[in-house]
Write a protein that holds these residues in place. Structure first.
Motif, PDB file in Angstrom:
ATOM      1  N   ILE A   5       0.957   1.614   4.550  1.00 58.78           N
ATOM      2  CA  ILE A   5       1.631   0.325   4.482  1.00 58.78           C
ATOM      3  C   ILE A   5       0.655  -0.728   4.986  1.00 58.78           C
ATOM      4  O   ILE A   5       0.060  -0.571   6.056  1.00 58.78           O
ATOM      5  CB  ILE A   5       2.887   0.293   5.383  1.00 58.78           C
ATOM      6  N   TYR A   6       0.489  -1.793   4.208  1.00 59.87           N
ATOM      7  CA  TYR A   6      -0.324  -2.928   4.619  1.00 59.87           C
ATOM      8  C   TYR A   6       0.601  -4.126   4.725  1.00 59.87           C
ATOM      9  O   TYR A   6       1.245  -4.500   3.741  1.00 59.87           O
ATOM     10  CB  TYR A   6      -1.435  -3.207   3.611  1.00 59.87           C
ATOM     11  N   THR A   7       0.661  -4.702   5.910  1.00 59.06           N
ATOM     12  CA  THR A   7       1.477  -5.887   6.121  1.00 59.06           C
ATOM     13  C   THR A   7       0.545  -7.089   6.206  1.00 59.06           C
ATOM     14  O   THR A   7      -0.381  -7.098   7.012  1.00 59.06           O
ATOM     15  CB  THR A   7       2.311  -5.756   7.413  1.00 59.06           C
ATOM     16  N   PHE A   8       0.791  -8.073   5.351  1.00 54.21           N
ATOM     17  CA  PHE A   8       0.006  -9.296   5.316  1.00 54.21           C
ATOM     18  C   PHE A   8       0.736 -10.348   6.146  1.00 54.21           C
ATOM     19  O   PHE A   8       1.929 -10.581   5.942  1.00 54.21           O
ATOM     20  CB  PHE A   8      -0.126  -9.809   3.880  1.00 54.21           C
ATOM     21  N   TYR A   9       0.002 -10.978   7.052  1.00 52.87           N
ATOM     22  CA  TYR A   9       0.558 -12.023   7.894  1.00 52.87           C
ATOM     23  C   TYR A   9      -0.117 -13.341   7.594  1.00 52.87           C
ATOM     24  O   TYR A   9      -1.338 -13.418   7.512  1.00 52.87           O
ATOM     25  CB  TYR A   9       0.352 -11.699   9.380  1.00 52.87           C
ATOM     26  N   GLY A  10       0.692 -14.368   7.428  1.00 48.36           N
ATOM     27  CA  GLY A  10       0.192 -15.722   7.229  1.00 48.36           C
ATOM     28  C   GLY A  10       0.713 -16.598   8.356  1.00 48.36           C
ATOM     29  O   GLY A  10       1.221 -16.102   9.370  1.00 48.36           O
ATOM     30  N   GLU A  26       2.622  -1.199  -0.248  1.00 48.76           N
ATOM     31  CA  GLU A  26       2.648   0.239   0.011  1.00 48.76           C
ATOM     32  C   GLU A  26       1.762   0.947  -1.006  1.00 48.76           C
ATOM     33  O   GLU A  26       1.896   0.735  -2.202  1.00 48.76           O
ATOM     34  CB  GLU A  26       4.087   0.753  -0.077  1.00 48.76           C
ATOM     35  N   LEU A  27       0.834   1.764  -0.519  1.00 47.23           N
ATOM     36  CA  LEU A  27       0.022   2.640  -1.364  1.00 47.23           C
ATOM     37  C   LEU A  27       0.610   4.027  -1.229  1.00 47.23           C
ATOM     38  O   LEU A  27       0.748   4.538  -0.112  1.00 47.23           O
ATOM     39  CB  LEU A  27      -1.438   2.655  -0.911  1.00 47.23           C
ATOM     40  N   MET A  28       0.932   4.641  -2.353  1.00 45.83           N
ATOM     41  CA  MET A  28       1.634   5.920  -2.286  1.00 45.83           C
ATOM     42  C   MET A  28       1.392   6.750  -3.543  1.00 45.83           C
ATOM     43  O   MET A  28       1.032   6.210  -4.584  1.00 45.83           O
ATOM     44  CB  MET A  28       3.131   5.677  -2.099  1.00 45.83           C
ATOM     45  N   PRO A  29       1.601   8.073  -3.441  1.00 38.14           N
ATOM     46  CA  PRO A  29       1.485   8.910  -4.638  1.00 38.14           C
ATOM     47  C   PRO A  29       2.719   8.729  -5.513  1.00 38.14           C
ATOM     48  O   PRO A  29       3.796   8.397  -5.021  1.00 38.14           O
ATOM     49  CB  PRO A  29       1.406  10.325  -4.076  1.00 38.14           C
ATOM     50  N   GLU A  30       2.546   8.969  -6.811  1.00 38.69           N
ATOM     51  CA  GLU A  30       3.679   8.792  -7.720  1.00 38.69           C
ATOM     52  C   GLU A  30       4.798   9.789  -7.464  1.00 38.69           C
ATOM     53  O   GLU A  30       5.941   9.543  -7.811  1.00 38.69           O
ATOM     54  CB  GLU A  30       3.225   8.857  -9.177  1.00 38.69           C
ATOM     55  N   SER A  31       4.489  10.911  -6.828  1.00 34.80           N
ATOM     56  CA  SER A  31       5.510  11.920  -6.559  1.00 34.80           C
ATOM     57  C   SER A  31       6.452  11.512  -5.440  1.00 34.80           C
ATOM     58  O   SER A  31       7.503  12.117  -5.261  1.00 34.80           O
ATOM     59  CB  SER A  31       4.846  13.260  -6.201  1.00 34.80           C
ATOM     60  N   CYS A  32       6.100  10.480  -4.699  1.00 38.74           N
ATOM     61  CA  CYS A  32       6.923  10.022  -3.587  1.00 38.74           C
ATOM     62  C   CYS A  32       8.096   9.212  -4.125  1.00 38.74           C
ATOM     63  O   CYS A  32       7.929   8.303  -4.922  1.00 38.74           O
ATOM     64  CB  CYS A  32       6.086   9.174  -2.632  1.00 38.74           C
ATOM     65  N   SER A  33       9.280   9.555  -3.673  1.00 38.24           N
ATOM     66  CA  SER A  33      10.465   8.835  -4.125  1.00 38.24           C
ATOM     67  C   SER A  33      11.091   8.022  -2.996  1.00 38.24           C
ATOM     68  O   SER A  33      12.249   7.641  -3.067  1.00 38.24           O
ATOM     69  CB  SER A  33      11.485   9.816  -4.713  1.00 38.24           C
ATOM     70  N   ALA A  34      10.316   7.757  -1.933  1.00 40.18           N
ATOM     71  CA  ALA A  34      10.834   7.004  -0.791  1.00 40.18           C
ATOM     72  C   ALA A  34      11.013   5.532  -1.142  1.00 40.18           C
ATOM     73  O   ALA A  34      10.156   4.939  -1.791  1.00 40.18           O
ATOM     74  CB  ALA A  34       9.887   7.146   0.396  1.00 40.18           C
ATOM     75  N   TYR A  35      12.105   4.971  -0.708  1.00 36.77           N
ATOM     76  CA  TYR A  35      12.382   3.565  -0.937  1.00 36.77           C
ATOM     77  C   TYR A  35      12.755   2.832   0.345  1.00 36.77           C
ATOM     78  O   TYR A  35      13.137   1.679   0.300  1.00 36.77           O
ATOM     79  CB  TYR A  35      13.513   3.399  -1.968  1.00 36.77           C
ATOM     80  N   LEU A  47       5.403  -4.921  -2.540  1.00 41.25           N
ATOM     81  CA  LEU A  47       4.763  -4.347  -3.727  1.00 41.25           C
ATOM     82  C   LEU A  47       4.359  -2.925  -3.417  1.00 41.25           C
ATOM     83  O   LEU A  47       4.054  -2.587  -2.267  1.00 41.25           O
ATOM     84  CB  LEU A  47       3.494  -5.127  -4.103  1.00 41.25           C
ATOM     85  N   ARG A  48       4.330  -2.102  -4.445  1.00 41.36           N
ATOM     86  CA  ARG A  48       3.792  -0.750  -4.277  1.00 41.36           C
ATOM     87  C   ARG A  48       2.793  -0.483  -5.387  1.00 41.36           C
ATOM     88  O   ARG A  48       2.926  -0.973  -6.498  1.00 41.36           O
ATOM     89  CB  ARG A  48       4.885   0.310  -4.255  1.00 41.36           C
ATOM     90  N   PHE A  49       1.769   0.306  -5.016  1.00 41.08           N
ATOM     91  CA  PHE A  49       0.763   0.746  -5.966  1.00 41.08           C
ATOM     92  C   PHE A  49       0.670   2.258  -5.852  1.00 41.08           C
ATOM     93  O   PHE A  49       0.484   2.788  -4.753  1.00 41.08           O
ATOM     94  CB  PHE A  49      -0.615   0.126  -5.667  1.00 41.08           C
ATOM     95  N   TYR A  50       0.837   2.957  -6.973  1.00 44.91           N
ATOM     96  CA  TYR A  50       0.641   4.405  -6.990  1.00 44.91           C
ATOM     97  C   TYR A  50      -0.850   4.670  -7.143  1.00 44.91           C
ATOM     98  O   TYR A  50      -1.474   4.195  -8.075  1.00 44.91           O
ATOM     99  CB  TYR A  50       1.421   5.039  -8.141  1.00 44.91           C
ATOM    100  N   HIS A  51      -1.400   5.455  -6.244  1.00 41.11           N
ATOM    101  CA  HIS A  51      -2.845   5.689  -6.254  1.00 41.11           C
ATOM    102  C   HIS A  51      -3.246   6.925  -7.046  1.00 41.11           C
ATOM    103  O   HIS A  51      -4.435   7.177  -7.210  1.00 41.11           O
ATOM    104  CB  HIS A  51      -3.392   5.763  -4.826  1.00 41.11           C
ATOM    105  N   ASP A  52      -2.284   7.670  -7.564  1.00 40.39           N
ATOM    106  CA  ASP A  52      -2.638   8.904  -8.270  1.00 40.39           C
ATOM    107  C   ASP A  52      -1.921   9.077  -9.608  1.00 40.39           C
ATOM    108  O   ASP A  52      -1.843  10.166 -10.131  1.00 40.39           O
ATOM    109  CB  ASP A  52      -2.351  10.111  -7.379  1.00 40.39           C
ATOM    110  N   HIS A  53      -1.435   7.993 -10.171  1.00 39.33           N
ATOM    111  CA  HIS A  53      -0.715   8.080 -11.440  1.00 39.33           C
ATOM    112  C   HIS A  53      -1.713   8.202 -12.586  1.00 39.33           C
ATOM    113  O   HIS A  53      -2.589   7.344 -12.748  1.00 39.33           O
ATOM    114  CB  HIS A  53       0.167   6.854 -11.635  1.00 39.33           C
TER     115      HIS A  53
END
Length: 167
Positions: free
Chosen positions: A105-110, A119-128, A142-148
């Motif tokens: 998890i990357y939290t951006f602060y302004g 959130e960077l996560m594998p596509e097999s993860c179904s966590a919400y 936002l989420r990005f799947y790193h292994d799709h």
């Protein structure tokens, strides 16, 4: 109201992701050029090396785009994303949290506090949970799947999605 809007109940980010995925699967790319035959081989690092045949800007498909992406970057996918965060969004402070062996998890602060959670996560993860927590707190997520397979996370794609929220 379209079918995807009905399925995702107005979640425009989920709807866009689904549309992008369907375009990638069924070849709905807006580019009319046909890629030449590519060969691929795995090197010792496990990264997929391909002949670049797709035009820059494509973030999905069978052929690796010529544009920088997480698979042709000289480093891990974590280093790739952190490089983008640090160079393209340097005005924001980020905090990294590891919530599993391959979930980050990357939290951006302004100036006004939390500006975005990525959130960077594998596509097999179904966590919400993180997504739901952000929605409750009215923080963009936002989420990005790193292994799709076939999903390249090109630099323009990652910068574009994050930039729509932060800029």
């Amino acid at each position: 109201m379209g079918l995807l809007s009905k399925i995702f109940g107005g979640d425009s980010e989920a709807e866009k992701t689904a549309k992008d995925l369907l375009q990638g699967i069924f070849g709905g790319s807006s580019d009319n050029s046909s890629p030449d035959n590519s060969s691929s081989s795995d090197d010792q690092t496990g990264k997929d090396e391909r002949i670049y045949s797709s035009p820059s800007g494509d973030s999905w498909g069978d052929d690796m785009p010529a544009e920088e992406n997480q698979f042709n970057y000289n480093g891990s996918y974590i280093q790739y994303f952190e490089n983008i965060f640090g160079t393209e969004f340097a005005a924001y402070r980020t905090e990294k949290t590891n919530i599993g062996s391959d979930r980050y998890i990357y939290t951006f602060y302004g100036g006004a506090g939390k500006a975005l959670v990525v959130e960077l996560m594998p596509e097999s993860c179904s966590a919400y949970k993180i997504k739901q927590d952000c929605k409750k707190e009215n923080i963009p997520y936002l989420r990005f799947y790193h292994d799709h397979h076939g999903w390249w996370n090109t630099r323009s794609y990652v910068v574009g999605r994050i930039g729509k929220i932060l800029n």
